[in-house]
Scaffold this active site. Structure first.
Site, PDB file in Angstrom:
ATOM      1  N   HIS A  94      18.229 -23.010 -18.779  1.00  0.00           N
ATOM      2  CA  HIS A  94      17.635 -21.905 -19.531  1.00  0.00           C
ATOM      3  C   HIS A  94      16.763 -22.472 -20.646  1.00  0.00           C
ATOM      4  O   HIS A  94      17.184 -23.400 -21.353  1.00  0.00           O
ATOM      5  CB  HIS A  94      18.745 -21.020 -20.107  1.00  0.00           C
ATOM      6  CG  HIS A  94      18.208 -19.819 -20.809  1.00  0.00           C
ATOM      7  ND1 HIS A  94      17.717 -18.720 -20.135  1.00  0.00           N
ATOM      8  CD2 HIS A  94      18.034 -19.565 -22.125  1.00  0.00           C
ATOM      9  CE1 HIS A  94      17.281 -17.839 -21.016  1.00  0.00           C
ATOM     10  NE2 HIS A  94      17.460 -18.319 -22.232  1.00  0.00           N
ATOM     11  N   ASN A 105      22.996 -23.514 -14.182  1.00  0.00           N
ATOM     12  CA  ASN A 105      21.702 -22.890 -14.475  1.00  0.00           C
ATOM     13  C   ASN A 105      21.035 -23.645 -15.614  1.00  0.00           C
ATOM     14  O   ASN A 105      21.707 -24.257 -16.452  1.00  0.00           O
ATOM     15  CB  ASN A 105      21.914 -21.428 -14.888  1.00  0.00           C
ATOM     16  CG  ASN A 105      20.613 -20.690 -15.130  1.00  0.00           C
ATOM     17  OD1 ASN A 105      19.654 -20.834 -14.363  1.00  0.00           O
ATOM     18  ND2 ASN A 105      20.543 -19.915 -16.193  1.00  0.00           N
ATOM     19  N   ASP A 143      28.695 -17.941 -15.257  1.00  0.00           N
ATOM     20  CA  ASP A 143      29.815 -17.005 -15.117  1.00  0.00           C
ATOM     21  C   ASP A 143      29.242 -15.611 -14.869  1.00  0.00           C
ATOM     22  O   ASP A 143      28.079 -15.499 -14.482  1.00  0.00           O
ATOM     23  CB  ASP A 143      30.776 -17.092 -16.314  1.00  0.00           C
ATOM     24  CG  ASP A 143      30.136 -16.632 -17.615  1.00  0.00           C
ATOM     25  OD1 ASP A 143      29.019 -16.069 -17.573  1.00  0.00           O
ATOM     26  OD2 ASP A 143      30.759 -16.823 -18.683  1.00  0.00           O
TER      27      ASP A 143
HETATM   28  C1  GRF Z   1      12.410 -22.913 -16.233  1.00  0.00           C
HETATM   29  O1  GRF Z   1      11.738 -22.930 -17.463  1.00  0.00           O
HETATM   30  C2  GRF Z   1      13.848 -22.597 -16.410  1.00  0.00           C
HETATM   31  O2  GRF Z   1      14.352 -22.916 -17.659  1.00  0.00           O
HETATM   32  C3  GRF Z   1      13.895 -21.098 -16.233  1.00  0.00           C
HETATM   33  O3  GRF Z   1      12.910 -20.816 -15.278  1.00  0.00           O
HETATM   34  C4  GRF Z   1      11.908 -21.830 -15.306  1.00  0.00           C
HETATM   35  C5  GRF Z   1      11.709 -22.310 -13.894  1.00  0.00           C
HETATM   36  O4  GRF Z   1      10.584 -23.137 -13.779  1.00  0.00           O
HETATM   37  N1  GRF Z   1      15.212 -20.686 -15.831  1.00  0.00           N
HETATM   38  P1  GRF Z   1      10.277 -23.928 -12.426  1.00  0.00           P
HETATM   39  O5  GRF Z   1      10.172 -22.904 -11.308  1.00  0.00           O
HETATM   40  O6  GRF Z   1      11.381 -24.910 -12.199  1.00  0.00           O
HETATM   41  O7  GRF Z   1       8.966 -24.586 -12.677  1.00  0.00           O
END
Ligand code: GRF
Length: 196
Positions: free
Chosen positions: A107, A105, A139
């Site tokens: 973040h 993931n 996780d």
């Molecule tokens: C990103 O900023 C990511 O960190 C978070 O959700 C956003 C997704 O953006 N988990 P995108 O759909 O890839 O433009």
């Protein structure tokens, strides 16, 4: 010969991180499937333009039944690596077990600071001078698993949520393809991902 890892990208939104993965065209990462919980996710159009198969698995029932359906879709396709890219649903235990060490993931904060869906506004509201991006294995706890990579992003005077998120996303688009490629390499060679 380079070993290729069958990869699914899960999206709920615009899919700019998916686009970065498509553009990176890493030979180790075969983008086999894009799965979304939403029919209107912009990421689906990006996938179709790139010739990647798509599937929508709409939310319904409880988390366990949704997870079971998603995991079923991924296993049916022989997916080995699951990349969450703005996927706004929390997957249950069955997914973590089925793809142990193979769900990643991204973040928009330096975890463990500011987990959750409002990480950018929370960082801004807190007045931190530095935030950033974290790529981590998934996780059973939200925004929690082993960290694979982080990069700092400064908060500047006058930043809005939009301006800060834009700078964070520029880092995401560079960092995520690199880390996903490295993780695919580790999976292909049967090595642990922790300590990338
Ligand atoms: C990103 O900023 C990511 O960190 C978070 O959700 C956003 C997704 O953006 N988990 P995108 O759909 O890839 O433009």
């Amino acid at each position: 010969m380079e070993q290729v890892v069958r990869t699914a990208v899960l999206v709920s939104g615009s899919g700019t991180n998916l686009q970065a993965l498509i553009d990176a065209a890493d030979p180790r990462v075969e983008l086999d499937l894009v799965l979304s919980d939403r029919f209107d996710a912009g990421g689906l159009a990006r996938a179709i333009s790139a010739g990647i198969d798509t599937v929508v698995e709409a939310w319904g029932g409880d988390r366990d039944s949704f997870t079971e359906r998603v995991v079923g879709r991924l296993l049916d396709r022989g997916i080995e690596l699951v990349v969450l890219a703005g996927f706004m649903r929390i997957l249950g235990k069955e997914a973590v077990e089925a793809f142990s060490g193979r769900i990643v993931n991204i973040h928009p904060s330096l975890l463990p600071s500011f987990p959750g869906s409002n990480a950018v506004s929370a960082a801004l509201a807190h007045g931190v001078k530095v935030t950033g991006v974290t790529v981590h294995l998934v996780d059973e706890i939200v925004d929690h698993g082993p960290i694979l990579a982080q990069e700092a992003v400064p908060v500047v005077d006058g930043d809005s949520v939009e301006s800060l998120h834009k700078r964070i996303q520029a880092v995401e688009h560079r960092l995520y393809p690199r880390v996903v490629g490295e993780l695919a390499d580790r999976i292909a060679h049967g090595r642990s991902a922790v300590g990338l």
